[in-house]
Design a protein around this motif. Structure first.
Motif, PDB file in Angstrom:
ATOM      1  N   LEU A   1       0.820  -1.207   0.000  1.00 46.14           N
ATOM      2  CA  LEU A   1       0.000   0.000   0.000  1.00 46.14           C
ATOM      3  C   LEU A   1       0.859   1.264   0.000  1.00 46.14           C
ATOM      4  CD1 LEU A   1      -2.604  -1.064   2.700  1.00 46.14           C
ATOM      5  CD2 LEU A   1      -2.946  -0.995   0.234  1.00 46.14           C
ATOM      6  N   PRO A   2       0.339   2.349  -0.586  1.00 53.48           N
ATOM      7  CA  PRO A   2       1.057   3.627  -0.493  1.00 53.48           C
ATOM      8  C   PRO A   2       1.171   4.039   0.974  1.00 53.48           C
ATOM      9  CG  PRO A   2      -0.771   3.762  -2.067  1.00 53.48           C
ATOM     10  CD  PRO A   2      -0.880   2.441  -1.364  1.00 53.48           C
ATOM     11  N   ALA A   3       2.201   4.802   1.303  1.00 58.26           N
ATOM     12  CA  ALA A   3       2.440   5.210   2.692  1.00 58.26           C
ATOM     13  C   ALA A   3       1.227   5.892   3.307  1.00 58.26           C
ATOM     14  CB  ALA A   3       3.650   6.130   2.762  1.00 58.26           C
ATOM     15  N   ALA A   4       0.453   6.621   2.512  1.00 63.48           N
ATOM     16  CA  ALA A   4      -0.721   7.328   3.024  1.00 63.48           C
ATOM     17  C   ALA A   4      -1.814   6.371   3.483  1.00 63.48           C
ATOM     18  CB  ALA A   4      -1.266   8.267   1.953  1.00 63.48           C
ATOM     19  N   MET A   5      -1.740   5.120   3.121  1.00 61.86           N
ATOM     20  CA  MET A   5      -2.788   4.154   3.470  1.00 61.86           C
ATOM     21  C   MET A   5      -2.335   3.148   4.523  1.00 61.86           C
ATOM     22  SD  MET A   5      -4.456   3.323  -0.225  1.00 61.86           S
ATOM     23  CE  MET A   5      -5.815   2.418   0.490  1.00 61.86           C
ATOM     24  N   LEU A   6      -1.259   3.407   5.201  1.00 66.26           N
ATOM     25  CA  LEU A   6      -0.721   2.433   6.148  1.00 66.26           C
ATOM     26  C   LEU A   6      -1.587   2.215   7.378  1.00 66.26           C
ATOM     27  CD1 LEU A   6       3.133   2.891   6.035  1.00 66.26           C
ATOM     28  CD2 LEU A   6       1.735   1.047   5.111  1.00 66.26           C
ATOM     29  N   TRP A   7      -2.653   2.959   7.534  1.00 67.89           N
ATOM     30  CA  TRP A   7      -3.529   2.768   8.682  1.00 67.89           C
ATOM     31  C   TRP A   7      -4.715   1.880   8.345  1.00 67.89           C
ATOM     32  CZ3 TRP A   7      -1.354   3.845  13.041  1.00 67.89           C
ATOM     33  CH2 TRP A   7      -0.326   4.781  13.048  1.00 67.89           C
ATOM     34  N   THR A   8      -4.669   1.210   7.201  1.00 67.03           N
ATOM     35  CA  THR A   8      -5.733   0.303   6.802  1.00 67.03           C
ATOM     36  C   THR A   8      -5.743  -0.903   7.720  1.00 67.03           C
ATOM     37  OG1 THR A   8      -5.500   0.996   4.524  1.00 67.03           O
ATOM     38  CG2 THR A   8      -6.631  -1.074   4.914  1.00 67.03           C
ATOM     39  N   ILE A   9      -6.914  -1.273   8.224  1.00 69.27           N
ATOM     40  CA  ILE A   9      -7.039  -2.416   9.133  1.00 69.27           C
ATOM     41  C   ILE A   9      -8.142  -3.318   8.629  1.00 69.27           C
ATOM     42  CG2 ILE A   9      -7.623  -3.166  11.467  1.00 69.27           C
ATOM     43  CD1 ILE A   9      -6.596  -0.444  12.438  1.00 69.27           C
TER      44      ILE A   9
END
Length: 71
Positions: A56-64
């Motif tokens: 994932l792109p760094a901006a989406m690293l909070w996807t759970i």
């Protein structure tokens, strides 16, 4: 939820957990013997392979991933 209905529009349907049956589906495609329906069965949550967060792109690293649907 309605594999019989979907089969009117597709070549094959995989129900339940795809991870358990996907290698067989791919082999059946290669061998020219794709089945109309595959049942992956249920697996315990502890056996799930975690999502590849590194893709994932760094901006989406909070996807759970909190759920995979209901059995």
């Amino acid at each position: 939820m309605c594999p019989e209905e979907v089969l009117a529009y597709v070549d094959s349907v995989v129900t339940k957990e795809a991870e358990t049956i996907w290698p067989r589906v791919l082999q059946d495609v290669q061998d020219g013997r794709l089945q109309r329906q595959y049942d992956g069965g249920h697996i315990p949550v502890s056996a799930f392979v975690p999502a590849r967060q590194d893709l994932l792109p760094a901006a989406m690293l909070w996807t759970i991933q909190t759920t995979r649907g209901c059995p």
